[in-house]
Design a protein around this motif. Sequence first.
Motif, PDB file in Angstrom:
ATOM      1  N   ARG A 220       0.835  -1.203   0.000  1.00 22.10           N
ATOM      2  CA  ARG A 220       0.000   0.000   0.000  1.00 22.10           C
ATOM      3  C   ARG A 220       0.871   1.254   0.000  1.00 22.10           C
ATOM      4  N   GLN A 221       0.666   2.065  -1.032  1.00 24.46           N
ATOM      5  CA  GLN A 221       1.364   3.351  -1.134  1.00 24.46           C
ATOM      6  C   GLN A 221       2.870   3.228  -0.925  1.00 24.46           C
ATOM      7  N   GLY A 222       3.460   2.254  -1.613  1.00 21.23           N
ATOM      8  CA  GLY A 222       4.912   2.106  -1.580  1.00 21.23           C
ATOM      9  C   GLY A 222       5.456   1.338  -0.404  1.00 21.23           C
ATOM     10  N   VAL A 223       4.587   0.804   0.453  1.00 21.61           N
ATOM     11  CA  VAL A 223       5.040   0.103   1.655  1.00 21.61           C
ATOM     12  C   VAL A 223       4.405  -1.290   1.715  1.00 21.61           C
ATOM     13  N   CYS A 224       5.230  -2.302   2.010  1.00 16.63           N
ATOM     14  CA  CYS A 224       4.710  -3.662   2.194  1.00 16.63           C
ATOM     15  C   CYS A 224       4.219  -3.840   3.625  1.00 16.63           C
ATOM     16  N   ILE A 225       3.139  -4.580   3.790  1.00 18.03           N
ATOM     17  CA  ILE A 225       2.613  -4.892   5.112  1.00 18.03           C
ATOM     18  C   ILE A 225       2.744  -6.405   5.344  1.00 18.03           C
ATOM     19  N   ARG A 226       2.484  -6.844   6.559  1.00 17.63           N
ATOM     20  CA  ARG A 226       2.714  -8.251   6.904  1.00 17.63           C
ATOM     21  C   ARG A 226       1.627  -9.183   6.373  1.00 17.63           C
ATOM     22  N   GLN A 227       0.456  -8.675   6.122  1.00 23.49           N
ATOM     23  CA  GLN A 227      -0.661  -9.525   5.724  1.00 23.49           C
ATOM     24  C   GLN A 227      -0.411 -10.188   4.362  1.00 23.49           C
ATOM     25  N   PRO A 228      -0.599 -11.522   4.257  1.00 17.69           N
ATOM     26  CA  PRO A 228      -0.395 -12.190   2.972  1.00 17.69           C
ATOM     27  C   PRO A 228      -1.482 -11.810   1.967  1.00 17.69           C
ATOM     28  N   VAL A 229      -1.132 -11.857   0.704  1.00 15.39           N
ATOM     29  CA  VAL A 229      -2.075 -11.505  -0.365  1.00 15.39           C
ATOM     30  C   VAL A 229      -3.001 -12.693  -0.629  1.00 15.39           C
ATOM     31  N   GLY A 230      -4.303 -12.437  -0.712  1.00 10.70           N
ATOM     32  CA  GLY A 230      -5.282 -13.489  -0.933  1.00 10.70           C
ATOM     33  C   GLY A 230      -5.468 -13.822  -2.399  1.00 10.70           C
ATOM     34  N   ILE A 231      -6.116 -14.943  -2.649  1.00 11.79           N
ATOM     35  CA  ILE A 231      -6.289 -15.434  -4.015  1.00 11.79           C
ATOM     36  C   ILE A 231      -7.155 -14.500  -4.862  1.00 11.79           C
ATOM     37  N   ASN A 232      -8.111 -13.798  -4.257  1.00 13.08           N
ATOM     38  CA  ASN A 232      -8.976 -12.896  -5.025  1.00 13.08           C
ATOM     39  C   ASN A 232      -8.204 -11.702  -5.573  1.00 13.08           C
ATOM     40  N   THR A 233      -7.173 -11.283  -4.850  1.00 12.34           N
ATOM     41  CA  THR A 233      -6.339 -10.180  -5.341  1.00 12.34           C
ATOM     42  C   THR A 233      -5.645 -10.585  -6.634  1.00 12.34           C
ATOM     43  N   PHE A 234      -5.116 -11.819  -6.662  1.00 15.56           N
ATOM     44  CA  PHE A 234      -4.473 -12.303  -7.888  1.00 15.56           C
ATOM     45  C   PHE A 234      -5.498 -12.503  -8.997  1.00 15.56           C
ATOM     46  N   GLY A 235      -6.702 -12.932  -8.613  1.00 13.18           N
ATOM     47  CA  GLY A 235      -7.753 -13.114  -9.610  1.00 13.18           C
ATOM     48  C   GLY A 235      -8.154 -11.822 -10.289  1.00 13.18           C
ATOM     49  N   ASN A 236      -8.028 -10.699  -9.579  1.00  8.38           N
ATOM     50  CA  ASN A 236      -8.410  -9.389 -10.125  1.00  8.38           C
ATOM     51  C   ASN A 236      -7.266  -8.660 -10.820  1.00  8.38           C
ATOM     52  N   MET A 237      -6.033  -9.144 -10.648  1.00  7.75           N
ATOM     53  CA  MET A 237      -4.882  -8.448 -11.231  1.00  7.75           C
ATOM     54  C   MET A 237      -4.980  -8.277 -12.745  1.00  7.75           C
ATOM     55  N   PRO A 238      -5.304  -9.336 -13.510  1.00 13.58           N
ATOM     56  CA  PRO A 238      -5.386  -9.155 -14.973  1.00 13.58           C
ATOM     57  C   PRO A 238      -6.403  -8.091 -15.382  1.00 13.58           C
ATOM     58  N   LYS A 239      -7.548  -8.070 -14.717  1.00 14.33           N
ATOM     59  CA  LYS A 239      -8.567  -7.068 -15.046  1.00 14.33           C
ATOM     60  C   LYS A 239      -8.061  -5.660 -14.728  1.00 14.33           C
ATOM     61  N   ASN A 240      -7.328  -5.509 -13.619  1.00  9.19           N
ATOM     62  CA  ASN A 240      -6.783  -4.199 -13.247  1.00  9.19           C
ATOM     63  C   ASN A 240      -5.734  -3.745 -14.254  1.00  9.19           C
ATOM     64  N   ILE A 241      -4.935  -4.683 -14.729  1.00  8.14           N
ATOM     65  CA  ILE A 241      -3.930  -4.349 -15.749  1.00  8.14           C
ATOM     66  C   ILE A 241      -4.609  -3.935 -17.047  1.00  8.14           C
ATOM     67  N   ALA A 242      -5.615  -4.700 -17.453  1.00 10.71           N
ATOM     68  CA  ALA A 242      -6.354  -4.380 -18.674  1.00 10.71           C
ATOM     69  C   ALA A 242      -7.026  -3.011 -18.567  1.00 10.71           C
TER      70      ALA A 242
END
Length: 314
Positions: A220-242
Amino acid sequence: MSDSEDLPSDIEEAATSAVSTLLPSKSKDKYKKIYNRFTSWCEKKNLKNHLQEKVLLAYFSELSKSYSSSSLWAFYSMIRAVASMKNNIDISKYAQLQAFLKRKSEGYKPKKSRTFTKEEIARFLKEADDKKFLLTKVGLVIGIAGACRKQELTNLLNEKVKDEGSVFHIEITTTKTKISREFFITSGGFEGINMVEIVRRYKSLRPSNTGHDRFFVGFRQGVCIRQPVGINTFGNMPKNIASFLNLPYLEQYTGHCFRRSSTSILADSGADLLTIKRHGGWKSNTVAEGYIDTSKGNKKKIAAKILGEETPSA
């Protein structure tokens, strides 16, 4: 007297325990649910010998009114597995049932995720702001380099992402096909873009007290946090890139986009069947052959041979 009655109790228990492991552990409940739905249907019809071929034909004929052919094949596979485990009956020998399912598949075209071209990948990596999109960039780079599913990106371990100086060496140990894969990330051939540095920049921001070994952590805003990234975030990445690239049909860029894009780019480069199978971790030829058959690069080579060109244009 049955065979089981002649066996010692410990052998009987061991055999029963072994049979219980035949279903996939992650989807065991789903298999049983589909099978129980079938047996409930049989009970309503007052059918005792429910695993007869004619009974199964009637059941799948009814299902075909509401489900696509791909769903019918999935249900068939689950019922076959549970029937083999519980009743020791192999319904794959039912020729008429298989013929019916194949007939229902005629003309069916499964929905597939849209893919990114190399030019679109390069444009996103070059133009997107790291402060907002660094996590997405790293997901894209690793996903494309390794033909990764969203679940594989979610489960990727930090210790399996090894910085070897000029390259990153990455191992995917938990896969859908049970075939481990390893691949490398190089600097890449795009002007002004160093993919090794993109991954290294993100990895360097990982908090020291994370408390888990998942590689991908929130950003978030240039800083990594400890919480792991969930599967839905990866599922939405292609749409966000598009969306960033102003591409049409955003909803068609699904969580399978990175894997399909990677394999499509490899097929277009002229890779052979064995290379594509190894890259994606597939056991059979069917999927890999599909990428070769639809490869634009391959079609251009075929056209060049037919039309007399020695070297097909790029």
